[in-house]
Scaffold this motif. Structure first.
Motif, PDB file in Angstrom:
ATOM      1  N   UNK A 136     -21.647  -8.146  -4.311  1.00  0.00           N
ATOM      2  CA  UNK A 136     -22.865  -8.835  -4.456  1.00  0.00           C
ATOM      3  C   UNK A 136     -24.069  -7.981  -4.685  1.00  0.00           C
ATOM      4  N   UNK A 137     -24.704  -9.119  -4.566  1.00  0.00           N
ATOM      5  CA  UNK A 137     -26.056  -8.917  -5.673  1.00  0.00           C
ATOM      6  C   UNK A 137     -26.827  -8.738  -2.986  1.00  0.00           C
ATOM      7  N   UNK A 138     -27.430  -7.474  -4.093  1.00  0.00           N
ATOM      8  CA  UNK A 138     -28.457  -7.251  -2.906  1.00  0.00           C
ATOM      9  C   UNK A 138     -30.410  -6.012  -3.368  1.00  0.00           C
ATOM     10  N   UNK A 139     -30.698  -7.154  -2.620  1.00  0.00           N
ATOM     11  CA  UNK A 139     -33.072  -7.061  -3.787  1.00  0.00           C
ATOM     12  C   UNK A 139     -33.063  -6.788  -2.630  1.00  0.00           C
ATOM     13  N   UNK A 165     -19.822  -4.774 -12.321  1.00  0.00           N
ATOM     14  CA  UNK A 165     -18.227  -4.890 -11.566  1.00  0.00           C
ATOM     15  C   UNK A 165     -17.842  -5.158 -10.962  1.00  0.00           C
ATOM     16  N   UNK A 166     -18.745  -4.340  -9.952  1.00  0.00           N
ATOM     17  CA  UNK A 166     -18.621  -4.163  -8.600  1.00  0.00           C
ATOM     18  C   UNK A 166     -20.405  -4.808  -8.032  1.00  0.00           C
ATOM     19  N   UNK A 167     -21.009  -4.150  -6.785  1.00  0.00           N
ATOM     20  CA  UNK A 167     -22.067  -4.236  -6.559  1.00  0.00           C
ATOM     21  C   UNK A 167     -23.605  -4.304  -7.184  1.00  0.00           C
ATOM     22  N   UNK A 168     -24.191  -5.415  -7.282  1.00  0.00           N
ATOM     23  CA  UNK A 168     -25.144  -4.889  -7.281  1.00  0.00           C
ATOM     24  C   UNK A 168     -26.109  -4.543  -6.159  1.00  0.00           C
ATOM     25  N   UNK A 169     -27.347  -3.420  -6.357  1.00  0.00           N
ATOM     26  CA  UNK A 169     -28.252  -3.559  -5.391  1.00  0.00           C
ATOM     27  C   UNK A 169     -29.482  -2.386  -5.915  1.00  0.00           C
ATOM     28  N   UNK A 172     -15.921 -14.659  -4.318  1.00  0.00           N
ATOM     29  CA  UNK A 172     -16.548 -14.452  -2.848  1.00  0.00           C
ATOM     30  C   UNK A 172     -18.498 -13.442  -2.362  1.00  0.00           C
ATOM     31  N   UNK A 173     -18.360 -13.268  -3.578  1.00  0.00           N
ATOM     32  CA  UNK A 173     -19.799 -11.959  -3.359  1.00  0.00           C
ATOM     33  C   UNK A 173     -21.028 -13.212  -2.708  1.00  0.00           C
ATOM     34  N   UNK A 174     -21.938 -12.169  -2.102  1.00  0.00           N
ATOM     35  CA  UNK A 174     -23.587 -13.120  -1.506  1.00  0.00           C
ATOM     36  C   UNK A 174     -24.686 -12.332  -2.166  1.00  0.00           C
ATOM     37  N   UNK A 175     -25.395 -13.245  -2.494  1.00  0.00           N
ATOM     38  CA  UNK A 175     -27.496 -12.375  -3.380  1.00  0.00           C
ATOM     39  C   UNK A 175     -28.053 -12.624  -1.375  1.00  0.00           C
TER      40      UNK A 175
END
Length: 165
Positions: free
Chosen positions: A103-106, A72-76, A122-125
């Motif tokens: 956002x998604x941050x890998x 539901x929020x950021x996925x890190x 509005x998020x980014x990968x």
């Protein structure tokens, strides 16, 4: 887990952590960040998983996403969390990692993206591979090039004071 109430929840596993259908309904008492940490692999498999809040996944080795995972929020996600040089992040074909409002941050030694990473509008990968860039020239080849450059033939041939060329 349904009888648990917490602002954040951290699950630490020694060895592999298998996540099989962990749902928002089961995590309804956890209002904030869900952190999943393993000393080996974290594997999402069999049934889709979701959480209404942010999700952080840390594995000393690999993170494998074989089914849909929704935050539901950021996925890190951080594979190779121990910086040993071994730890890939893989999204299998047909699987999707979704951040519905973040956002998604890998970060991983290597990222294998056969599936889909979808951030909110509005998020980014962000993808960060920590695998070092390997040189195509080996140390032995570099030594040979240096030796050839310093040879008397090359110096004699290129010297402006020599005549007869």
């Amino acid at each position: 887990i349904t009888n648990l109430t917490a602002a954040t929840l951290t699950i630490n596993a020694t060895g592999n952590l298998i996540v099989d259908g962990l749902t928002s309904a089961e995590l309804s008492g956890v209002s904030g960040l869900l952190t999943l940490t393993a000393t080996d692999d974290v594997i999402f498999q069999t049934a889709a998983s979701s959480h209404n809040g942010a999700v952080t996944v840390k594995a000393d080795d690999d993170i494998e996403v074989k089914v849909d995972v929704t935050a539901g929020g950021n996925f890190t996600a951080t594979a190779d969390n121990d910086s040993s040089g071994a730890g890939n992040f893989t999204v299998d074909s047909g699987a999707t990692v979704t951040s519905s409002s973040g956002n998604i941050s890998i970060t991983a030694f290597e990222i294998v993206e056969n599936g889909t990473l979808t951030a909110s509008i509005s998020g980014s990968v962000t993808r960060t591979e920590t695998k070092p860039v390997t040189s195509t020239t080996t140390t032995a080849e570099e030594a040979e090039i240096d030796q050839g450059t310093n040879s008397t033939f090359v110096q004699d041939f290129t010297s402006p004071t020599e005549s007869g060329c």
